[in-house]
Design a protein around this motif. Structure first.
Motif, mmCIF file in Angstrom:
data_model
loop_
_atom_site.group_PDB
_atom_site.id
_atom_site.type_symbol
_atom_site.label_atom_id
_atom_site.label_comp_id
_atom_site.label_asym_id
_atom_site.label_seq_id
_atom_site.Cartn_x
_atom_site.Cartn_y
_atom_site.Cartn_z
ATOM 1 N N ALA A 288 0.685 -1.222 0.265
ATOM 2 C CA ALA A 288 0.006 0.143 -0.036
ATOM 3 C C ALA A 288 0.916 1.198 0.133
ATOM 4 C CB ALA A 288 -0.901 0.191 1.084
ATOM 5 N N MET A 289 1.775 1.261 0.763
ATOM 6 C CA MET A 289 2.918 2.468 0.952
ATOM 7 C C MET A 289 3.652 2.721 -0.323
ATOM 8 S SD MET A 289 2.161 3.680 3.813
ATOM 9 C CE MET A 289 3.506 5.077 3.441
ATOM 10 N N ASP A 290 3.706 1.746 -1.344
ATOM 11 C CA ASP A 290 4.316 2.003 -2.521
ATOM 12 C C ASP A 290 3.372 2.927 -3.519
ATOM 13 O OD1 ASP A 290 6.659 0.499 -1.987
ATOM 14 O OD2 ASP A 290 5.432 -1.342 -2.631
ATOM 15 N N PRO B 107 4.084 7.920 -3.081
ATOM 16 C CA PRO B 107 4.333 8.930 -4.452
ATOM 17 C C PRO B 107 3.339 10.232 -4.597
ATOM 18 C CG PRO B 107 4.616 6.723 -4.811
ATOM 19 C CD PRO B 107 4.160 6.845 -3.591
ATOM 20 N N MET B 108 2.138 9.855 -3.817
ATOM 21 C CA MET B 108 1.154 10.901 -3.814
ATOM 22 C C MET B 108 1.633 12.087 -3.183
ATOM 23 S SD MET B 108 -0.798 9.878 -5.946
ATOM 24 C CE MET B 108 -0.387 8.025 -6.901
ATOM 25 N N ARG B 109 2.447 12.035 -2.136
ATOM 26 C CA ARG B 109 3.053 13.112 -1.635
ATOM 27 C C ARG B 109 4.100 13.600 -2.047
ATOM 28 N NH1 ARG B 109 3.806 9.366 3.716
ATOM 29 N NH2 ARG B 109 1.523 9.044 4.094
ATOM 30 N N ASP B 110 4.745 13.250 -3.382
ATOM 31 C CA ASP B 110 5.819 13.653 -4.027
ATOM 32 C C ASP B 110 5.454 14.943 -4.944
ATOM 33 O OD1 ASP B 110 7.836 14.118 -6.385
ATOM 34 O OD2 ASP B 110 8.825 12.326 -5.102
ATOM 35 N N PRO B 111 6.231 16.275 -4.777
ATOM 36 C CA PRO B 111 5.819 17.391 -5.693
ATOM 37 C C PRO B 111 5.742 17.043 -7.109
ATOM 38 C CG PRO B 111 7.817 17.603 -4.274
ATOM 39 C CD PRO B 111 7.231 16.527 -4.150
ATOM 40 N N ARG B 112 6.652 15.972 -7.608
ATOM 41 C CA ARG B 112 6.580 15.702 -9.126
ATOM 42 C C ARG B 112 5.593 15.252 -9.429
ATOM 43 N NH1 ARG B 112 12.080 12.438 -8.630
ATOM 44 N NH2 ARG B 112 10.875 11.813 -6.939
ATOM 45 N N VAL B 113 4.621 14.310 -8.663
ATOM 46 C CA VAL B 113 3.507 13.840 -8.932
ATOM 47 C C VAL B 113 2.439 14.857 -8.813
ATOM 48 C CG1 VAL B 113 1.949 11.953 -7.947
ATOM 49 C CG2 VAL B 113 4.302 11.486 -8.163
ATOM 50 N N LYS B 114 2.426 15.621 -7.746
ATOM 51 C CA LYS B 114 1.458 16.674 -7.537
ATOM 52 C C LYS B 114 1.329 17.655 -9.150
ATOM 53 C CE LYS B 114 1.040 16.783 -2.631
ATOM 54 N NZ LYS B 114 1.354 17.359 -1.426
ATOM 55 N N ALA B 115 2.348 17.948 -9.553
ATOM 56 C CA ALA B 115 2.747 18.581 -10.923
ATOM 57 C C ALA B 115 2.160 17.723 -11.955
ATOM 58 C CB ALA B 115 4.196 19.052 -10.885
ATOM 59 N N ASN B 116 2.538 16.413 -11.882
ATOM 60 C CA ASN B 116 2.195 15.674 -13.070
ATOM 61 C C ASN B 116 1.565 14.192 -12.467
ATOM 62 O OD1 ASN B 116 2.015 13.876 -15.398
ATOM 63 N ND2 ASN B 116 4.137 14.400 -16.035
ATOM 64 N N SER C 151 10.101 2.417 -9.491
ATOM 65 C CA SER C 151 11.153 2.534 -9.152
ATOM 66 C C SER C 151 11.404 1.960 -7.384
ATOM 67 C CB SER C 151 12.051 3.854 -8.889
ATOM 68 O OG SER C 151 11.205 4.798 -7.956
ATOM 69 N N ARG C 152 10.259 1.952 -6.930
ATOM 70 C CA ARG C 152 10.114 1.329 -5.246
ATOM 71 C C ARG C 152 10.039 -0.216 -5.526
ATOM 72 N NH1 ARG C 152 8.806 4.399 -1.063
ATOM 73 N NH2 ARG C 152 7.598 2.877 -0.233
ATOM 74 N N VAL C 153 9.384 -0.759 -6.732
ATOM 75 C CA VAL C 153 9.232 -2.222 -6.606
ATOM 76 C C VAL C 153 10.002 -2.926 -7.360
ATOM 77 C CG1 VAL C 153 6.627 -1.857 -6.098
ATOM 78 C CG2 VAL C 153 7.259 -2.061 -8.496
ATOM 79 N N ILE C 154 10.916 -2.387 -8.231
ATOM 80 C CA ILE C 154 11.875 -3.186 -9.073
ATOM 81 C C ILE C 154 13.118 -3.107 -8.068
ATOM 82 C CG2 ILE C 154 13.317 -2.904 -11.121
ATOM 83 C CD1 ILE C 154 11.364 -1.680 -12.547
ATOM 84 N N LEU C 155 13.398 -4.527 -7.557
ATOM 85 C CA LEU C 155 14.613 -4.642 -6.707
ATOM 86 C C LEU C 155 16.008 -4.818 -7.753
ATOM 87 C CD1 LEU C 155 12.875 -7.260 -4.605
ATOM 88 C CD2 LEU C 155 13.006 -5.040 -4.037
ATOM 89 N N GLN C 156 15.847 -5.260 -8.626
ATOM 90 C CA GLN C 156 17.089 -5.485 -9.548
ATOM 91 C C GLN C 156 16.655 -5.267 -11.072
ATOM 92 O OE1 GLN C 156 18.650 -9.547 -8.920
ATOM 93 N NE2 GLN C 156 19.780 -9.402 -10.642
ATOM 94 N N LEU C 157 17.739 -4.609 -11.670
ATOM 95 C CA LEU C 157 17.608 -4.382 -13.095
ATOM 96 C C LEU C 157 18.920 -4.956 -13.676
ATOM 97 C CD1 LEU C 157 16.150 -4.011 -15.556
ATOM 98 C CD2 LEU C 157 16.447 -1.639 -15.315
ATOM 99 N N GLY C 158 19.533 -5.774 -14.220
ATOM 100 C CA GLY C 158 20.724 -6.230 -14.552
ATOM 101 C C GLY C 158 21.754 -6.015 -13.517
ATOM 102 N N ALA C 159 22.964 -5.535 -13.760
ATOM 103 C CA ALA C 159 23.914 -5.136 -12.895
ATOM 104 C C ALA C 159 23.895 -3.880 -12.302
ATOM 105 C CB ALA C 159 25.239 -5.262 -13.624
ATOM 106 N N LEU C 160 22.868 -3.164 -12.410
ATOM 107 C CA LEU C 160 22.934 -1.713 -11.628
ATOM 108 C C LEU C 160 22.489 -1.952 -10.208
ATOM 109 C CD1 LEU C 160 19.917 -0.190 -13.963
ATOM 110 C CD2 LEU C 160 22.265 0.215 -14.162
ATOM 111 N N ASP C 161 23.195 -1.140 -9.663
ATOM 112 C CA ASP C 161 23.515 -0.901 -8.096
ATOM 113 C C ASP C 161 22.037 -0.747 -7.392
ATOM 114 O OD1 ASP C 161 26.078 -1.617 -7.794
ATOM 115 O OD2 ASP C 161 26.657 0.545 -7.932
ATOM 116 N N GLU C 162 21.496 0.105 -8.117
ATOM 117 C CA GLU C 162 19.964 0.634 -7.582
ATOM 118 C C GLU C 162 19.173 0.749 -8.715
ATOM 119 O OE1 GLU C 162 19.566 3.929 -4.861
ATOM 120 O OE2 GLU C 162 21.319 4.929 -5.974
ATOM 121 N N VAL C 163 17.778 0.890 -8.510
ATOM 122 C CA VAL C 163 16.642 1.391 -9.597
ATOM 123 C C VAL C 163 16.044 2.612 -9.330
ATOM 124 C CG1 VAL C 163 14.817 0.947 -11.085
ATOM 125 C CG2 VAL C 163 16.405 -0.875 -10.489
#
Length: 117
Positions: free
Chosen positions: A32-34, A38-47, A57-69
């Motif tokens: 639920a928090m995921d 985001p609804m509190r984020d100013p970028r979401v309020k604007a768009n 970006s919160r729910v993708i745990l891994q993408l290839g060899a990236l350290d973080e998403v």
């Protein structure tokens, strides 16, 4: 025990600054928090469509060899990969409504949070 993490393979793949392509990843079930945070984020309020970027970006745990998403990672995906991830998200979180299944429909706010206009 039920499955909470799901592997995926992007159609095109994320192209990083060094020219490496990252296609295989892992997405976890959404909490639920995921969708609330985001609804509190100013970028979401604007768009409101930007919620998709933050949620993924919160729910993708891994993408290839990236350290973080990060949201920037999601912003730089090819459109077909973003579409794939949106569908995959809806599928694993059981937000897809089967035509032959007269089940309860998810609330519109849940669907809008992940759909692009």
């Amino acid at each position: 025990m039920f499955q909470t993490e799901f592997e995926f393979t992007l159609p095109k793949g994320y192209l990083d600054a060094d020219g490496n392509v990252h296609r295989k990843g892992v997405m976890r079930l959404s909490r639920a928090m995921d969708e609330i945070i985001p609804m509190r984020d100013p970028r979401v309020k604007a768009n409101p469509a930007y919620a998709t970027v933050i949620i993924l970006s919160r729910v993708i745990l891994q993408l290839g060899a990236l350290d973080e998403v990060t949201p920037m990672t999601i912003e730089n995906l090819f459109a077909c990969d973003l579409s794939y991830l949106q569908k995959f998200y809806r599928q694993i979180n059981e937000l897809e409504i089967e035509a032959e299944q007269p089940a309860e429909q998810p609330s519109p706010s849940t669907i809008e949070a992940i759909d692009l206009p």
